[in-house]
Design a protein around this motif. Structure first.
Motif, PDB file in Angstrom:
ATOM      1  N   PRO A  48       0.813  -1.219   0.000  1.00 38.81           N
ATOM      2  CA  PRO A  48       0.000   0.000   0.000  1.00 38.81           C
ATOM      3  C   PRO A  48       0.844   1.266   0.000  1.00 38.81           C
ATOM      4  O   PRO A  48       1.751   1.426   0.818  1.00 38.81           O
ATOM      5  CB  PRO A  48      -0.814  -0.112   1.292  1.00 38.81           C
ATOM      6  N   ALA A  49       0.521   2.165  -0.917  1.00 36.48           N
ATOM      7  CA  ALA A  49       1.196   3.454  -0.944  1.00 36.48           C
ATOM      8  C   ALA A  49       0.591   4.414   0.071  1.00 36.48           C
ATOM      9  O   ALA A  49       1.252   5.357   0.516  1.00 36.48           O
ATOM     10  CB  ALA A  49       1.120   4.059  -2.342  1.00 36.48           C
ATOM     11  N   PHE A  50      -0.686   4.173   0.420  1.00 40.22           N
ATOM     12  CA  PHE A  50      -1.402   5.005   1.395  1.00 40.22           C
ATOM     13  C   PHE A  50      -2.239   4.101   2.291  1.00 40.22           C
ATOM     14  O   PHE A  50      -2.640   3.017   1.882  1.00 40.22           O
ATOM     15  CB  PHE A  50      -2.322   6.014   0.686  1.00 40.22           C
ATOM     16  N   PRO A  51      -2.525   4.546   3.520  1.00 38.36           N
ATOM     17  CA  PRO A  51      -3.431   3.773   4.367  1.00 38.36           C
ATOM     18  C   PRO A  51      -4.810   3.678   3.713  1.00 38.36           C
ATOM     19  O   PRO A  51      -5.225   4.561   2.956  1.00 38.36           O
ATOM     20  CB  PRO A  51      -3.495   4.585   5.665  1.00 38.36           C
ATOM     21  N   ALA A  52      -5.513   2.590   4.014  1.00 39.22           N
ATOM     22  CA  ALA A  52      -6.854   2.419   3.476  1.00 39.22           C
ATOM     23  C   ALA A  52      -7.762   3.576   3.883  1.00 39.22           C
ATOM     24  O   ALA A  52      -7.585   4.188   4.939  1.00 39.22           O
ATOM     25  CB  ALA A  52      -7.441   1.100   3.953  1.00 39.22           C
ATOM     26  N   LYS A  53      -8.737   3.854   3.050  1.00 34.08           N
ATOM     27  CA  LYS A  53      -9.655   4.956   3.285  1.00 34.08           C
ATOM     28  C   LYS A  53     -10.356   4.838   4.642  1.00 34.08           C
ATOM     29  O   LYS A  53     -10.571   5.816   5.349  1.00 34.08           O
ATOM     30  CB  LYS A  53     -10.682   4.969   2.145  1.00 34.08           C
ATOM     31  N   SER A  54     -10.685   3.588   5.024  1.00 36.17           N
ATOM     32  CA  SER A  54     -11.369   3.349   6.291  1.00 36.17           C
ATOM     33  C   SER A  54     -10.396   3.126   7.438  1.00 36.17           C
ATOM     34  O   SER A  54     -10.809   3.046   8.591  1.00 36.17           O
ATOM     35  CB  SER A  54     -12.270   2.119   6.164  1.00 36.17           C
ATOM     36  N   GLY A  55      -9.104   2.961   7.127  1.00 33.96           N
ATOM     37  CA  GLY A  55      -8.099   2.639   8.144  1.00 33.96           C
ATOM     38  C   GLY A  55      -7.878   1.154   8.293  1.00 33.96           C
ATOM     39  O   GLY A  55      -6.870   0.733   8.856  1.00 33.96           O
ATOM     40  N   LYS A  56      -8.833   0.326   7.771  1.00 31.37           N
ATOM     41  CA  LYS A  56      -8.704  -1.121   7.843  1.00 31.37           C
ATOM     42  C   LYS A  56      -8.970  -1.708   6.461  1.00 31.37           C
ATOM     43  O   LYS A  56      -9.773  -1.187   5.702  1.00 31.37           O
ATOM     44  CB  LYS A  56      -9.693  -1.720   8.845  1.00 31.37           C
ATOM     45  N   ASP A  57      -8.280  -2.810   6.174  1.00 34.21           N
ATOM     46  CA  ASP A  57      -8.525  -3.498   4.907  1.00 34.21           C
ATOM     47  C   ASP A  57      -7.850  -4.857   4.971  1.00 34.21           C
ATOM     48  O   ASP A  57      -7.149  -5.169   5.944  1.00 34.21           O
ATOM     49  CB  ASP A  57      -7.985  -2.683   3.722  1.00 34.21           C
ATOM     50  N   PHE A  99      -9.815   5.410  -3.188  1.00 27.70           N
ATOM     51  CA  PHE A  99     -10.572   4.205  -3.507  1.00 27.70           C
ATOM     52  C   PHE A  99     -10.813   3.428  -2.222  1.00 27.70           C
ATOM     53  O   PHE A  99      -9.932   3.305  -1.381  1.00 27.70           O
ATOM     54  CB  PHE A  99      -9.828   3.360  -4.540  1.00 27.70           C
ATOM     55  N   GLY A 100     -12.003   2.857  -2.108  1.00 30.34           N
ATOM     56  CA  GLY A 100     -12.434   2.274  -0.851  1.00 30.34           C
ATOM     57  C   GLY A 100     -12.040   0.830  -0.670  1.00 30.34           C
ATOM     58  O   GLY A 100     -10.975   0.382  -1.106  1.00 30.34           O
ATOM     59  N   ALA A 101     -12.920   0.071  -0.031  1.00 28.81           N
ATOM     60  CA  ALA A 101     -12.629  -1.284   0.392  1.00 28.81           C
ATOM     61  C   ALA A 101     -12.386  -2.208  -0.793  1.00 28.81           C
ATOM     62  O   ALA A 101     -12.764  -1.918  -1.937  1.00 28.81           O
ATOM     63  CB  ALA A 101     -13.778  -1.821   1.244  1.00 28.81           C
ATOM     64  N   TYR A 102     -11.774  -3.335  -0.498  1.00 24.72           N
ATOM     65  CA  TYR A 102     -11.416  -4.343  -1.504  1.00 24.72           C
ATOM     66  C   TYR A 102     -12.589  -4.658  -2.417  1.00 24.72           C
ATOM     67  O   TYR A 102     -13.641  -5.109  -1.967  1.00 24.72           O
ATOM     68  CB  TYR A 102     -10.934  -5.592  -0.769  1.00 24.72           C
ATOM     69  N   PHE A 106     -18.638   1.011  -4.564  1.00 24.83           N
ATOM     70  CA  PHE A 106     -19.592   1.876  -3.869  1.00 24.83           C
ATOM     71  C   PHE A 106     -18.942   2.621  -2.704  1.00 24.83           C
ATOM     72  O   PHE A 106     -19.538   3.548  -2.160  1.00 24.83           O
ATOM     73  CB  PHE A 106     -20.780   1.050  -3.362  1.00 24.83           C
ATOM     74  N   ASP A 107     -17.746   2.206  -2.329  1.00 30.96           N
ATOM     75  CA  ASP A 107     -17.045   2.828  -1.205  1.00 30.96           C
ATOM     76  C   ASP A 107     -16.032   3.874  -1.660  1.00 30.96           C
ATOM     77  O   ASP A 107     -15.298   4.430  -0.853  1.00 30.96           O
ATOM     78  CB  ASP A 107     -16.328   1.743  -0.388  1.00 30.96           C
ATOM     79  N   ASP A 108     -15.973   4.144  -2.959  1.00 29.90           N
ATOM     80  CA  ASP A 108     -14.971   5.074  -3.490  1.00 29.90           C
ATOM     81  C   ASP A 108     -15.382   6.528  -3.286  1.00 29.90           C
ATOM     82  O   ASP A 108     -16.571   6.868  -3.237  1.00 29.90           O
ATOM     83  CB  ASP A 108     -14.763   4.827  -4.986  1.00 29.90           C
ATOM     84  N   ASP A 109     -14.376   7.396  -3.220  1.00 26.97           N
ATOM     85  CA  ASP A 109     -14.615   8.831  -3.181  1.00 26.97           C
ATOM     86  C   ASP A 109     -15.345   9.255  -4.451  1.00 26.97           C
ATOM     87  O   ASP A 109     -15.043   8.751  -5.545  1.00 26.97           O
ATOM     88  CB  ASP A 109     -13.269   9.559  -3.081  1.00 26.97           C
ATOM     89  N   PRO A 110     -16.329  10.152  -4.353  1.00 26.61           N
ATOM     90  CA  PRO A 110     -17.070  10.569  -5.552  1.00 26.61           C
ATOM     91  C   PRO A 110     -16.180  11.071  -6.684  1.00 26.61           C
ATOM     92  O   PRO A 110     -16.530  10.940  -7.868  1.00 26.61           O
ATOM     93  CB  PRO A 110     -17.987  11.684  -5.028  1.00 26.61           C
TER      94      PRO A 110
END
Length: 500
Positions: A48-57, A99-102, A106-110
């Motif tokens: 991962p280049a960045f932490p997950a959007k939710s902090g967990k993945d 970009f959101g969860a795996y 539907f979890d992505d930034d608009p």
């Protein structure tokens, strides 16, 4: 806000992102690298280049990092570079995860809705003049086989109509053709399956579309001389779950297993689906045809083997049922009942199998598999930690183990032939290890398959730690040079058209 990875398992300890891009010339070697080895080990994995959007993945949802170990005259050089996907470019511009969860759009930034969200982190293949970094939710990403610079997503001159492409294509060692599938080919959680045959020079020469019995993961498949076979097991997906922000895949113990068999150049309506009992199986390292019968070999469990894909009913993870044993599924095209026949080939339990790819799609004898052996730690959350590799004779079940010390963990091996024309499985296994003590630095070990239980003949030392990867391939230098020529010829012919 500056990037800070949370104190979660997938971002900590040996799983902590490395994010290292660069070259290291002349790696240190303990022991001796055979001077005749002249080629490159290509490897890819999620980093991962960045932490997950939710902090967990889950660990699989990281940006693809491609690394190479180039062997020549007993020396080894190293290169590492991110697969520069559309996702990573957008997130670098924003300096955060968008970009959101795996596998959940539907979890992505608009701001990134509708963009290709693949991470190119699962498989790597050099074929038809293209080095392809692949994840099975998106088209393949082309990279330069020498520099690892990203070229961009490829649709094979417009002939790839599926939205998805396998991370495990198969190459026929006799014809040079590459075979590929895309499941969820019309979008996440759809039952559509697209099948492709790609010529040695990188052109799609056959396409077929079909529907699977239900929406689920078809991570790998097998080829025979006349047929291909697509195994579907009960790791299921559902669009309504995704809309509710539930996990993408859940194991459904009520679902049968299936194998779809299609002629190599068949139409979608020619597929025949064979059924069997509920099983977990994802990595089918090889298969072959015996008359009208197709054999498919994989580690198979009687329950869910991946705890990060939870049970659909919320049942607790069953460690005993999760154990995968090397198993052969056989389907007979003359069987009117269309049933799968199951035969256990070895009592060893493990995952991530490989074979000598010169025998891909043909009758073979030797199977290598990462295993849990008696006395080794096994627990949920540590399911993917291995310190042993088994060499299994699939004709009689004879098994030889190569086991490392407790302070290291193994990553998936690749096989390197001693010589291109040598006997099956005669050569070396190359695999990365991570030290679990101190700075947790990584090494690349070479084991001679002729003396498999013996210590490694060489330990190639890295001054950095590489995050656990997924899959890799070995290519001789002469083959790489040939592929570069094919790629340059196609680029010259397509100056006025786009392949992306």
């Amino acid at each position: 806000m500056a990037t800070l990875f949370p104190n979660e398992f997938v971002y900590s300890g040996f799983m902590k992102p490395s994010r290292f891009e660069g070259d290291i010339f002349e790696l240190e070697v303990e022991g001796e690298v055979p001077a005749h080895l002249d080629g490159t080990f290509y490897r890819v994995g999620p980093d991962p280049a960045f932490p997950a959007k939710s902090g967990k993945d889950i660990a699989f949802n990281g940006d693809g990092m491609v690394t190479t170990f180039t062997f020549r005259d007993g020396h080894v050089d190293f290169k590492s570079k991110y697969a520069l996907t559309d996702k990573l470019k957008l997130e670098r511009a924003a300096r955060r995860s968008l970009f959101g969860a795996y596998r959940n759009p539907f979890d992505d930034d608009p701001s990134v809705q509708g963009q290709i969200r693949g991470t190119a982190n699962t498989g790597i293949q050099l074929h038809g003049g293209r080095l392809l970094a692949m994840k099975e939710d998106s088209p393949p990403l082309e990279m330069d086989p020498i520099t690892l610079d990203t070229v961009g997503y490829t649709n094979f001159g417009g002939k790839l109509t599926s939205k998805t492409f396998t991370a495990h294509p198969k190459v026929d060692p006799k014809t040079g053709e590459m075979f590929a599938i895309g499941y969820a080919a019309k979008g996440e959680a759809t039952r559509d399956l697209a099948y492709y045959v790609i010529s040695p020079d990188g052109e799609i020469i056959h396409e077929a579309w079909l529907e699977a019995p239900y929406s689920g993961m078809i991570h790998e498949f097998v080829i025979g001389e006349d047929y291909v076979a697509f195994p579907l097991t009960a790791v299921t997906s559902d669009i309504e779950r995704l809309k509710k922000m539930d996990v993408h895949f859940r194991f459904d113990p009520s679902k049968d297993s299936y194998v779809g068999v299609l002629p190599r150049y068949g139409r979608g309506d020619e597929v025949r689906w064979f059924s069997g009992p509920n099983r977990f199986a994802q990595h089918f390292a090889n298969g072959f045809q015996e008359g009208r019968r197709m054999h498919l070999d994989a580690p198979v469990a009687h329950g869910n083997a991946f705890p990060f894909f939870p049970d659909i009913n919320g049942a607790p993870f069953d460690e005993e049922k999760s154990l995968c044993r090397l198993t052969r599924w056989t389907v007979d095209l003359d069987d009117n009942e269309c049933k799968i026949v199951e035969t256990v080939l070895s009592p060893a339990t493990g995952e991530f199998p490989i074979v000598d790819d010169r025998w891909q799609g043909r009758p073979y004898r030797t199977h290598f598999m990462m295993v849990q052996t008696p006395g080794q730690a096994f627990a949920q959350g540590k399911k993917m930690i291995f310190r042993t590799i088994a060499k299994i004779d699939v004709t009689n079940g004879e098994t030889i183990y190569h086991t490392g010390p407790d302070e290291v963990i193994f990553q998936e091996p690749i096989f390197i032939p001693r010589s291109p024309e040598g006997p099956e499985a005669d050569g070396y296994l190359a695999f990365l290890i991570t030290h679990m003590t101190g700075q947790q630095l990584s090494e690349l070990w070479l084991v001679d398959t002729a003396d498999f239980a013996a210590p490694p003949i060489a330990k190639v030392k890295l001054p950095i730690r590489l995050r656990p990867g997924l899959h890799g391939e070995w290519y001789e230098r002469s083959f790489i040079e040939q592929q570069v020529r094919i790629g340059r010829a196609r680029a010259g012919a397509n100056l006025m058209t786009s392949d992306r």
